[in-house]
Scaffold this motif. Sequence first.
Motif, PDB file in Angstrom:
ATOM      1  N   ILE A 112       0.845  -1.208   0.000  1.00 21.77           N
ATOM      2  CA  ILE A 112       0.000   0.000   0.000  1.00 21.77           C
ATOM      3  C   ILE A 112       0.880   1.258   0.000  1.00 21.77           C
ATOM      4  CG2 ILE A 112      -1.779   1.294   1.297  1.00 21.77           C
ATOM      5  CD1 ILE A 112      -2.725  -1.329  -0.073  1.00 21.77           C
ATOM      6  N   LEU A 113       2.027   1.173   0.652  1.00 20.42           N
ATOM      7  CA  LEU A 113       2.946   2.326   0.672  1.00 20.42           C
ATOM      8  C   LEU A 113       3.369   2.716  -0.752  1.00 20.42           C
ATOM      9  CD1 LEU A 113       4.369   4.304   2.583  1.00 20.42           C
ATOM     10  CD2 LEU A 113       6.226   2.633   2.812  1.00 20.42           C
ATOM     11  N   CYS A 114       3.410   1.730  -1.659  1.00 22.94           N
ATOM     12  CA  CYS A 114       3.775   2.007  -3.059  1.00 22.94           C
ATOM     13  C   CYS A 114       2.736   2.907  -3.733  1.00 22.94           C
ATOM     14  CB  CYS A 114       3.883   0.706  -3.863  1.00 22.94           C
ATOM     15  SG  CYS A 114       5.108  -0.436  -3.251  1.00 22.94           S
ATOM     16  N   ALA A 115       1.567   3.094  -3.104  1.00 23.61           N
ATOM     17  CA  ALA A 115       0.491   3.884  -3.719  1.00 23.61           C
ATOM     18  C   ALA A 115       0.505   5.330  -3.231  1.00 23.61           C
ATOM     19  CB  ALA A 115      -0.860   3.249  -3.393  1.00 23.61           C
ATOM     20  N   GLU A 116       1.537   5.701  -2.456  1.00 24.32           N
ATOM     21  CA  GLU A 116       1.508   7.015  -1.806  1.00 24.32           C
ATOM     22  C   GLU A 116       1.401   8.164  -2.814  1.00 24.32           C
ATOM     23  OE1 GLU A 116       4.800   7.773   0.806  1.00 24.32           O
ATOM     24  OE2 GLU A 116       3.667   9.359   1.847  1.00 24.32           O
ATOM     25  N   ARG A 117       2.221   8.144  -3.853  1.00 22.54           N
ATOM     26  CA  ARG A 117       2.192   9.244  -4.824  1.00 22.54           C
ATOM     27  C   ARG A 117       0.899   9.231  -5.620  1.00 22.54           C
ATOM     28  NH1 ARG A 117       7.322  11.710  -6.566  1.00 22.54           N
ATOM     29  NH2 ARG A 117       8.655  11.454  -4.754  1.00 22.54           N
ATOM     30  N   PHE A 118       0.392   8.047  -5.903  1.00 28.64           N
ATOM     31  CA  PHE A 118      -0.881   7.926  -6.633  1.00 28.64           C
ATOM     32  C   PHE A 118      -2.010   8.550  -5.811  1.00 28.64           C
ATOM     33  CE2 PHE A 118      -4.778   5.277  -6.909  1.00 28.64           C
ATOM     34  CZ  PHE A 118      -5.117   5.463  -8.243  1.00 28.64           C
ATOM     35  N   ALA A 119      -2.041   8.277  -4.519  1.00 30.68           N
ATOM     36  CA  ALA A 119      -3.137   8.746  -3.664  1.00 30.68           C
ATOM     37  C   ALA A 119      -3.049  10.253  -3.434  1.00 30.68           C
ATOM     38  CB  ALA A 119      -3.095   8.016  -2.324  1.00 30.68           C
ATOM     39  N   PHE A 215      -0.119   6.498   5.157  1.00 27.85           N
ATOM     40  CA  PHE A 215       1.243   6.295   4.654  1.00 27.85           C
ATOM     41  C   PHE A 215       2.289   6.575   5.744  1.00 27.85           C
ATOM     42  CE2 PHE A 215      -1.465   7.282   0.977  1.00 27.85           C
ATOM     43  CZ  PHE A 215      -1.383   6.052   0.359  1.00 27.85           C
ATOM     44  N   GLU A 216       2.021   7.638   6.491  1.00 26.03           N
ATOM     45  CA  GLU A 216       2.883   7.947   7.640  1.00 26.03           C
ATOM     46  C   GLU A 216       2.856   6.765   8.623  1.00 26.03           C
ATOM     47  OE1 GLU A 216       1.384  11.872   8.391  1.00 26.03           O
ATOM     48  OE2 GLU A 216       2.562  11.926  10.259  1.00 26.03           O
ATOM     49  N   ALA A 217       1.672   6.240   8.847  1.00 24.17           N
ATOM     50  CA  ALA A 217       1.522   5.126   9.796  1.00 24.17           C
ATOM     51  C   ALA A 217       2.273   3.881   9.302  1.00 24.17           C
ATOM     52  CB  ALA A 217       0.032   4.815   9.996  1.00 24.17           C
ATOM     53  N   ILE A 218       2.202   3.608   8.000  1.00 26.74           N
ATOM     54  CA  ILE A 218       2.902   2.420   7.467  1.00 26.74           C
ATOM     55  C   ILE A 218       4.415   2.580   7.655  1.00 26.74           C
ATOM     56  CG2 ILE A 218       3.439   1.047   5.407  1.00 26.74           C
ATOM     57  CD1 ILE A 218       0.635   1.810   4.333  1.00 26.74           C
ATOM     58  N   ARG A 219       4.895   3.799   7.391  1.00 28.36           N
ATOM     59  CA  ARG A 219       6.344   4.017   7.537  1.00 28.36           C
ATOM     60  C   ARG A 219       6.814   3.756   8.961  1.00 28.36           C
ATOM     61  NH1 ARG A 219       6.420   7.523   3.176  1.00 28.36           N
ATOM     62  NH2 ARG A 219       5.363   9.105   4.391  1.00 28.36           N
ATOM     63  N   ARG A 220       5.932   3.954   9.922  1.00 27.49           N
ATOM     64  CA  ARG A 220       6.304   3.730  11.333  1.00 27.49           C
ATOM     65  C   ARG A 220       6.101   2.287  11.773  1.00 27.49           C
ATOM     66  NH1 ARG A 220       2.735   7.193  14.887  1.00 27.49           N
ATOM     67  NH2 ARG A 220       3.625   5.816  16.438  1.00 27.49           N
ATOM     68  N   THR A 221       5.534   1.462  10.876  1.00 29.97           N
ATOM     69  CA  THR A 221       5.142   0.102  11.273  1.00 29.97           C
ATOM     70  C   THR A 221       6.310  -0.872  11.148  1.00 29.97           C
ATOM     71  OG1 THR A 221       2.894   0.565  10.572  1.00 29.97           O
ATOM     72  CG2 THR A 221       3.468  -1.759  10.816  1.00 29.97           C
ATOM     73  N   GLU A 222       6.591  -1.561  12.230  1.00 27.62           N
ATOM     74  CA  GLU A 222       7.659  -2.583  12.223  1.00 27.62           C
ATOM     75  C   GLU A 222       7.104  -3.870  11.627  1.00 27.62           C
ATOM     76  OE1 GLU A 222      10.755  -2.263  13.393  1.00 27.62           O
ATOM     77  OE2 GLU A 222      10.423  -0.163  14.011  1.00 27.62           O
ATOM     78  N   GLY A 227       6.792 -11.747   9.636  1.00 26.56           N
ATOM     79  CA  GLY A 227       7.926 -10.872   9.297  1.00 26.56           C
ATOM     80  C   GLY A 227       7.566  -9.829   8.241  1.00 26.56           C
ATOM     81  N   GLU A 228       6.259  -9.627   7.981  1.00 26.00           N
ATOM     82  CA  GLU A 228       5.832  -8.685   6.947  1.00 26.00           C
ATOM     83  C   GLU A 228       5.320  -7.389   7.569  1.00 26.00           C
ATOM     84  OE1 GLU A 228       2.850 -10.828   4.744  1.00 26.00           O
ATOM     85  OE2 GLU A 228       4.371 -11.783   3.489  1.00 26.00           O
ATOM     86  N   ILE A 229       5.362  -6.320   6.781  1.00 21.85           N
ATOM     87  CA  ILE A 229       4.773  -5.048   7.238  1.00 21.85           C
ATOM     88  C   ILE A 229       3.272  -5.164   7.029  1.00 21.85           C
ATOM     89  CG2 ILE A 229       4.739  -2.534   6.921  1.00 21.85           C
ATOM     90  CD1 ILE A 229       7.677  -2.737   6.525  1.00 21.85           C
ATOM     91  N   GLN A 230       2.566  -5.282   8.134  1.00 26.35           N
ATOM     92  CA  GLN A 230       1.137  -5.596   8.074  1.00 26.35           C
ATOM     93  C   GLN A 230       0.306  -4.319   8.018  1.00 26.35           C
ATOM     94  OE1 GLN A 230      -0.074  -8.506   7.638  1.00 26.35           O
ATOM     95  NE2 GLN A 230       1.622  -9.866   8.158  1.00 26.35           N
ATOM     96  N   LEU A 231      -0.628  -4.283   7.088  1.00 27.53           N
ATOM     97  CA  LEU A 231      -1.539  -3.135   7.006  1.00 27.53           C
ATOM     98  C   LEU A 231      -2.346  -3.007   8.299  1.00 27.53           C
ATOM     99  CD1 LEU A 231      -2.698  -0.845   5.279  1.00 27.53           C
ATOM    100  CD2 LEU A 231      -4.377  -2.459   4.370  1.00 27.53           C
ATOM    101  N   THR A 232      -2.713  -4.143   8.871  1.00 28.60           N
ATOM    102  CA  THR A 232      -3.487  -4.128  10.124  1.00 28.60           C
ATOM    103  C   THR A 232      -2.740  -3.353  11.213  1.00 28.60           C
ATOM    104  OG1 THR A 232      -4.307  -6.303   9.506  1.00 28.60           O
ATOM    105  CG2 THR A 232      -4.620  -5.668  11.797  1.00 28.60           C
TER     106      THR A 232
END
Length: 291
Positions: A112-119, A215-222, A227-232
């Motif tokens: 989803i982070l890959c969609a930042e510029r699109f959004a 997007f800010e929230a995803i960047r802060r997500t460990e 081992g994946e960056i979870q949208l949840t």
Amino acid sequence: MITSAVVPVAGMGTRMLPATKSQPKEMLPVGKKPIVQYVVEELVAAGIEEILFVTGRGKHSIENHFDFDHQLMRLLRETGKEDLLEELEFERFTTHFFYTRQRLQRGLGDAILCAERFAGDAPIAVALGDSIIGMSTSSCVRRMIEAADNDRNVCIIAVEEVDPKLVSHYGVIQPKGSAAGALFEIADLVEKPAVNEAPSNLVIAGRYILPPRIFEAIRRTEPGANGEIQLTDAIRLLREYGCRLLALRLPPGERRYDIGNFESYFETFIEFALADREFGPRLRERVKRLL
Ligand code: UTP
């Protein structure tokens, strides 16, 4: 109104090998159509005008599927198969399609982070490319957009009740209060909890309305489960930005078909094939005999 949607289709689909070795799982057919076509039809019916596919290696067939195929059209006309042209009607969608690559498969949040510029600075709808809602074009995303009501600080998640034994495969929400009605507040959510630790049996059904702060929230997500960056996990952080989290329950009679594993793929294919107007009745007889 929300007019942009993101369809992540970059996953490796390892649970469906060897079927997915050289083709995307999102292009596997369910009945007569590939899975991702059902997803796009739901978005188009919801008034979505721009769709970004987040793709990865080996996903070209998705681009080809939504492109005009003039050669095929000509062939059908020249060989007297005009009746089949209506099967290609979806090519006429006026929706604009965009494609970007997730370069490393680091999880749905990262996709989803890959969609930042699109959004840009607008809320977006997200529909997982491997999940169909309902057997005929679902109004799920349309209802979610209506429920968002142009609020830039709300996150809405479609949820479905499942057998409590199955919750560990999904993101699970904890409702605030009794979860009565179709739309209700979410207190918390967790990705793939153990069955005895799940806060409810209401699971995330593959459709989201996400506010710009995501997007800010995803960047802060460990990295989390698997081992994946979870949208949840990123959605949990949205609460810190003052965003409201709401759940929209799928209406009775409509369920989510998750095509991420063979068991559910087989079940879904059979259900859709049996409902096919042309071939369903004969298939029903054949299946009865097989049983
Ligand atoms: P899944 O959680 O089913 O992951 O993705 P997966 O990687 O495709 O499947 P397995 O576990 O290897 O079998 C749910 C949706 O999110 C997308 C997938 O394409 C699918 O539509 N996704 C997942 C991404 O776009 N990127 C990722 O890194 C992970």
